[in-house]
Motif scaffolding. Structure first.
Motif, short mmCIF file in Angstrom:
data_model
loop_
_atom_site.label_atom_id
_atom_site.label_comp_id
_atom_site.label_asym_id
_atom_site.label_seq_id
_atom_site.Cartn_x
_atom_site.Cartn_y
_atom_site.Cartn_z
N GLY A 2 4.20 2.41 -7.78
CA GLY A 2 4.59 1.49 -6.71
C GLY A 2 5.33 2.19 -5.59
N GLU A 5 2.97 4.23 -3.44
CA GLU A 5 2.20 3.28 -2.63
C GLU A 5 3.06 2.78 -1.46
OE1 GLU A 5 0.81 0.05 -5.01
OE2 GLU A 5 -0.49 -0.76 -3.43
N LEU A 6 4.32 2.47 -1.77
CA LEU A 6 5.24 1.97 -0.75
C LEU A 6 5.47 3.04 0.34
CD1 LEU A 6 6.52 -0.81 -0.75
CD2 LEU A 6 8.56 0.15 -1.81
N LEU A 9 2.42 3.28 2.56
CA LEU A 9 2.31 2.14 3.48
C LEU A 9 3.34 2.28 4.61
CD1 LEU A 9 1.86 -0.70 0.85
CD2 LEU A 9 0.19 -0.12 2.62
N VAL A 13 2.95 2.43 8.67
CA VAL A 13 3.66 1.56 9.61
C VAL A 13 4.32 2.41 10.71
CG1 VAL A 13 5.62 -0.03 9.90
CG2 VAL A 13 4.04 -0.34 8.00
N LEU B 30 -0.34 -4.27 7.12
CA LEU B 30 0.44 -3.27 6.35
C LEU B 30 1.73 -3.89 5.81
CD1 LEU B 30 0.00 -0.18 8.71
CD2 LEU B 30 -0.86 -0.37 6.36
N VAL B 31 2.38 -4.68 6.66
CA VAL B 31 3.65 -5.28 6.26
C VAL B 31 3.42 -6.32 5.14
CG1 VAL B 31 5.42 -6.86 7.13
CG2 VAL B 31 4.94 -4.76 8.37
N GLN B 32 2.31 -7.03 5.22
CA GLN B 32 1.96 -7.97 4.15
C GLN B 32 1.80 -7.21 2.82
OE1 GLN B 32 -1.64 -9.82 5.75
NE2 GLN B 32 -0.65 -11.81 5.63
N GLU B 33 1.11 -6.08 2.91
CA GLU B 33 0.86 -5.26 1.73
C GLU B 33 2.18 -4.74 1.15
OE1 GLU B 33 -2.09 -5.27 0.50
OE2 GLU B 33 -1.41 -4.01 -1.18
N ILE B 34 3.06 -4.29 2.03
CA ILE B 34 4.39 -3.82 1.60
C ILE B 34 5.13 -4.96 0.89
CG2 ILE B 34 6.70 -3.16 2.45
CD1 ILE B 34 5.26 -1.38 4.54
N VAL B 37 3.78 -5.31 -2.65
CA VAL B 37 4.25 -4.25 -3.55
C VAL B 37 5.71 -4.50 -3.92
CG1 VAL B 37 4.67 -1.77 -3.80
CG2 VAL B 37 2.62 -2.56 -2.61
N LYS B 38 6.52 -4.84 -2.91
CA LYS B 38 7.95 -5.09 -3.19
C LYS B 38 8.11 -6.28 -4.14
CE LYS B 38 10.57 -3.21 0.71
NZ LYS B 38 11.49 -3.60 1.79
N GLN B 41 7.89 -5.36 -7.56
CA GLN B 41 9.05 -4.55 -7.98
C GLN B 41 10.34 -5.36 -7.98
OE1 GLN B 41 9.11 -1.28 -5.22
NE2 GLN B 41 7.62 -0.11 -6.42
N ASP B 47 15.08 -5.05 4.92
CA ASP B 47 15.85 -3.83 4.74
C ASP B 47 16.37 -3.39 6.12
OD1 ASP B 47 16.80 -1.30 4.35
OD2 ASP B 47 15.10 -0.62 3.16
N ARG B 50 16.29 0.34 7.09
CA ARG B 50 14.96 0.86 7.44
C ARG B 50 14.55 0.40 8.84
NH1 ARG B 50 10.55 3.19 6.78
NH2 ARG B 50 8.88 1.83 7.39
N GLU B 88 6.19 -16.08 4.52
CA GLU B 88 5.14 -17.08 4.30
C GLU B 88 4.34 -16.75 3.05
OE1 GLU B 88 2.60 -17.32 7.78
OE2 GLU B 88 4.40 -17.43 9.02
#
Lengths: 96, 96
Positions: A2, A5-6, A9, A13, B30-34, B37-38, B41, B47, B50, B88
């Motif tokens: 994970g 992958e993070l 990604l 971005v 990309l942000v949806q995918e992140i 993944v989060k 986890q 964040d 970041r 969302e």
């Protein structure tokens, strides 16, 4: 897994951020140039009809994931920044 | 002459608009995918450190014509839209 992958990604971005920055500034340069041309023609800089037309085209092409309202909101900020830039140039020109 | 030049510049702006739209939505995916993944986890989505780091990199690369404050303002709107999208998705996931 994970985390790799993070990181991947996030790198993507970062890359998109810098490409966005490049395009936002490219748009700024074009809008400055348009302001200069309009200045020589004595035409008004702000054209609400054209702004509406641009937004309509953008929404037509929008295939998400962002909704039209969100995209419209972001572009209005970009348009506004461009107008402010033209305005600053105009005032500098008056001071020369 | 001026009108031809104006039309040319406007076409270039239209082109940049659509490339911006493409990138804004690419960032959204990309942000949806992140977010997904989060989610697996159990990590918090927002964040602030970041976000601050990304803005610092963006400002470091900014060579105008837009000032850092303007670029920062636009990117904060883009970041916020991304967070809303993650939110969302999260709520939809809870409803399934």
């Amino acid at each position: 897994m994970g985390n790799q992958e993070l990181n991947d990604l996030r790198k993507q971005v970062e890359d998109v951020n810098l490409r966005l920055l490049e395009l936002i500034n490219e748009r700024g340069r074009l809008v400055q140039e348009i302001g200069r041309v309009k200045e020589t023609q004595g035409v008004n800089r702000f054209d609400p009809v054209r702004e509406r037309d641009m937004l309509n085209i953008i929404k037509e092409y929008n295939d998400g994931p962002f909704e039209n309202a969100t995209v419209e909101h972001i572009f209005k900020e970009i348009f506004k920044a461009g107008l402010d830039l033209q305005q600053e140039n105009h005032q500098k020109a008056l001071l020369v």
